[in-house]
Write an enzyme that holds these catalytic residues in place. Structure first.
Site, PDB file in Angstrom:
ATOM      1  N   ASP A  41       0.842  -1.192   0.000  1.00  0.00           N
ATOM      2  CA  ASP A  41       0.000   0.000   0.000  1.00  0.00           C
ATOM      3  C   ASP A  41       0.882   1.250   0.000  1.00  0.00           C
ATOM      4  OD1 ASP A  41      -2.104   1.734   0.195  1.00  0.00           O
ATOM      5  OD2 ASP A  41      -2.968   0.869   2.011  1.00  0.00           O
ATOM      6  N   ASP A  42       0.903   1.979  -1.110  1.00  0.00           N
ATOM      7  CA  ASP A  42       1.673   3.230  -1.242  1.00  0.00           C
ATOM      8  C   ASP A  42       3.183   2.985  -1.322  1.00  0.00           C
ATOM      9  OD1 ASP A  42      -0.695   4.609  -1.025  1.00  0.00           O
ATOM     10  OD2 ASP A  42      -0.202   5.673   0.826  1.00  0.00           O
ATOM     11  N   CYS A  77      -5.285   4.805  -3.977  1.00  0.00           N
ATOM     12  CA  CYS A  77      -5.537   3.421  -3.560  1.00  0.00           C
ATOM     13  C   CYS A  77      -6.759   2.790  -4.214  1.00  0.00           C
ATOM     14  CB  CYS A  77      -5.689   3.358  -2.037  1.00  0.00           C
ATOM     15  SG  CYS A  77      -4.253   3.956  -1.123  1.00  0.00           S
ATOM     16  N   ASP A 312      -0.082  -0.611  -4.993  1.00  0.00           N
ATOM     17  CA  ASP A 312      -1.238   0.031  -5.627  1.00  0.00           C
ATOM     18  C   ASP A 312      -0.908   1.409  -6.202  1.00  0.00           C
ATOM     19  OD1 ASP A 312      -0.978   1.312  -3.177  1.00  0.00           O
ATOM     20  OD2 ASP A 312      -3.039   0.979  -2.531  1.00  0.00           O
ATOM     21  N   ASN A 313       0.132   2.044  -5.720  1.00  0.00           N
ATOM     22  CA  ASN A 313       0.598   3.319  -6.292  1.00  0.00           C
ATOM     23  C   ASN A 313       1.949   3.656  -5.687  1.00  0.00           C
ATOM     24  OD1 ASN A 313      -2.025   4.235  -4.298  1.00  0.00           O
ATOM     25  ND2 ASN A 313      -0.034   5.076  -3.733  1.00  0.00           N
TER      26      ASN A 313
END
Length: 537
Positions: A41-42, A77, A312-313
């Site tokens: 996540d991130d 997200c 996700d990014n």
């Protein structure tokens, strides 16, 4: 090779003998490959986000392939995760931000998109047992959308986090039943809980069906809470001071220009601390990967299992004087790690093809033997690249799109900025606004490494970057680049913003098969790409 009935009867005792002598291995060889998708996540890749993951690098990257040009079509997200699940661009799955109103885990998403995600197809059409653990979509578990009792179609085992990433004091949906966790490290630290659930699944699952696992960790998302044994790690690490760190974003969209340069000492100290803690949280992800790979090896399943690792990014820490966040169009926010190991993948490979997270669903379905022509996915299967097939025709561009978030009223802490901003820091540097709404064509061809972006605002602002000459995207060349290229990129952007399925995979501006008719620039589309609000909602 066809066999006659007599030959088949003669061979039957040998087949039976093989099954009797080594039933587990025989079943393994007859079964389709398993797939594991680990989603962080991130986690950036441009600013050293993979550096802490020594075990992951050894167990996945060095044993397989690293895609060095892997991107997300939206640097946030929920839209990005929706793209992974559906294989679609945001304008086709209609998730535009992290709110229910933006279609994040909304009733509409549940009705229109969830039944056709790739895990739903894996379970219903391919006979896979499916396992999910971790963060699903940011608004998952919202009471207005069914609460944690809602289990999306396609999951045999469901252990989903309610709402957004946390490390302690959270609620999981365990196959639709709420389970509350506290703040005891040994039983509650979420990354470790996900690891243990995954090992339990591998221990007790059926051995007669292939499996798909999706493990979505909270790390390295805020609040950046490391496991106790890692709180002293990386004490001398700080955010990279590259050439776009703590500089004014001249010639950029107004949201970037409003950032205060130079940043205050407190802002720099804050982002350095965040950067360090992000790395600390990733050490637990590294442990998870090691445990998972070892368990697959002990089970005799590693050689028949594809393992994907991605995020996700991306993320930024001080680039163009923006303290910390994602959401922007630049490489640090849209570029992500993508590592894959599995059957038929040679070790220690690097691939430079332009790939995106919309490709993950088609790839995994292709691995399972599903006919991709039966889907409406925008992405492409990576399987030919994973196998090392020769003369593969591949894309040279893809679409990036984002719909900005902003409050209707003025932020009370920053009244001078007026209405429409959000995610503001104490010194009134804001990371998002309602007109931070943009679409880009990211091109990577033999002759060009280019990004062309248009904003849906009163300025109709354009940003263009030649990443060969300017990899940190400091100089916006929109006013100096050849006008013909601008026109072609504008038209290509309009085409991609309205694409669906196969039309999202047509030749890019610099491909031999590309056709451009300038008259189309002045058709009903006009010179501007369609407005996001109309196409998304």
């Amino acid at each position: 090779l066809a066999m006659s009935p007599a030959a088949l009867l003669r061979a039957l005792p040998l087949v039976v003998l093989v099954l009797l002598l080594s039933p587990a291995r025989a079943v393994q060889q007859l079964r389709r490959p398993n797939v594991v998708l680990i989603l962080t996540d991130d986690q950036d890749v441009c600013l050293g986000g993979m550096t802490p993951l020594k075990k992951t690098n050894a167990l996945i990257a060095q044993m397989g392939i690293t895609f060095v040009n892997a991107y997300v079509p939206s640097a946030l997200c929920c839209p990005s995760r929706a793209s992974i699940l559906t294989g679609k661009y945001p304008h086709n799955h209609h998730v535009v931000n992290n709110t229910l109103e933006g279609n994040c885990s909304s009733k509409l998403w549940q009705k229109i998109q969830e039944p056709y995600t790739f895990p739903a197809l894996l379970k219903a059409m391919c006979g896979y047992q499916t396992f999910f653990a971790g963060k699903y979509l940011n608004e998952y578990g919202a009471e207005d959308a069914g609460g944690v009792g809602h289990v999306p179609p396609g999951w045999s085992f469901w252990y989903a986090l309610e709402k957004n990433s946390k490390y302690y004091n959270y609620t999981l949906s365990v196959n639709g039943k709420a389970r509350r966790h506290g703040e005891n490290y040994s039983v509650d630290y979420l990354t470790d809980v996900l690891a243990n659930m995954s090992l339990d699944f591998l221990e007790y699952k059926s051995n007669f069906e292939p499996f798909f696992m999706m493990i979505a960790t909270p790390a390295p998302h805020s609040p950046w809470t490391p496991a106790p044994q890692y709180t002293k790690s990386f004490q001398n690490v700080s955010a990279p001071r590259n050439s776009n760190f703590n500089i004014h974003g001249k010639n950029k969209h107004w949201l970037i220009r409003q950032a205060k340069t130079p940043m205050s000492n407190s802002s720099i100290q804050f982002l350095d601390d965040a950067y360090r803690k992000r790395w600390q949280t990733l050490l637990s992800v590294d442990d998870l990967v090691e445990k998972l790979v070892k368990k697959l090896e002990v089970n005799g399943e590693l050689d028949n299992t594809y393992i994907f690792y991605t995020s996700d990014n991306g993320f930024h820490t001080g680039q163009f004087s923006l303290p910390i966040d994602k959401r922007q169009l630049y490489e640090f926010d849209i570029k992500v790690p993508l590592l894959v190991r599995g059957p038929g993948i040679k070790p220690n490979q690097t691939n430079k093809m332009l790939v995106a997270n919309i490709d993950l669903g088609p790839t995994i379905l292709d691995i399972a033997g599903y006919d991709l022509n039966k889907t409406q996915m925008d992405g492409m299967s990576l399987l030919p690249l994973l196998r090392g097939d020769k003369n593969v025709t591949w894309r040279s561009d893809f679409l990036v799109e984002y719909q900005g978030e902003g409050y209707n009223g003025t932020d009370p802490t920053c009244p001078g900025l007026g209405p429409g901003v959000t995610h503001c820091f104490p010194d009134c540097v804001c990371e998002d606004s309602y007109n931070n709404t943009y679409a880009c064509v990211r091109t990577l061809s033999a002759s060009w490494d280019l990004q062309y972006c248009e904003f849906d605002d009163r300025e109709v602002f354009v940003e263009v970057y030649n990443l060969t000459a300017d990899p940190h995207q400091i100089n916006n060349i929109a006013k100096t680049i050849d006008q013909e290229i601008l026109e072609k990129m504008n038209y290509r952007l309009m085409m991609l913003q309205s694409c669906s399925g196969a039309t999202c995979r047509t030749p890019g501006v610099f491909d031999p098969g590309y056709r451009f008719d300038p008259r189309l620039m002045f058709s009903n589309h006009g010179l501007r790409a369609r407005r996001f609000s109309a196409q998304f909602l």
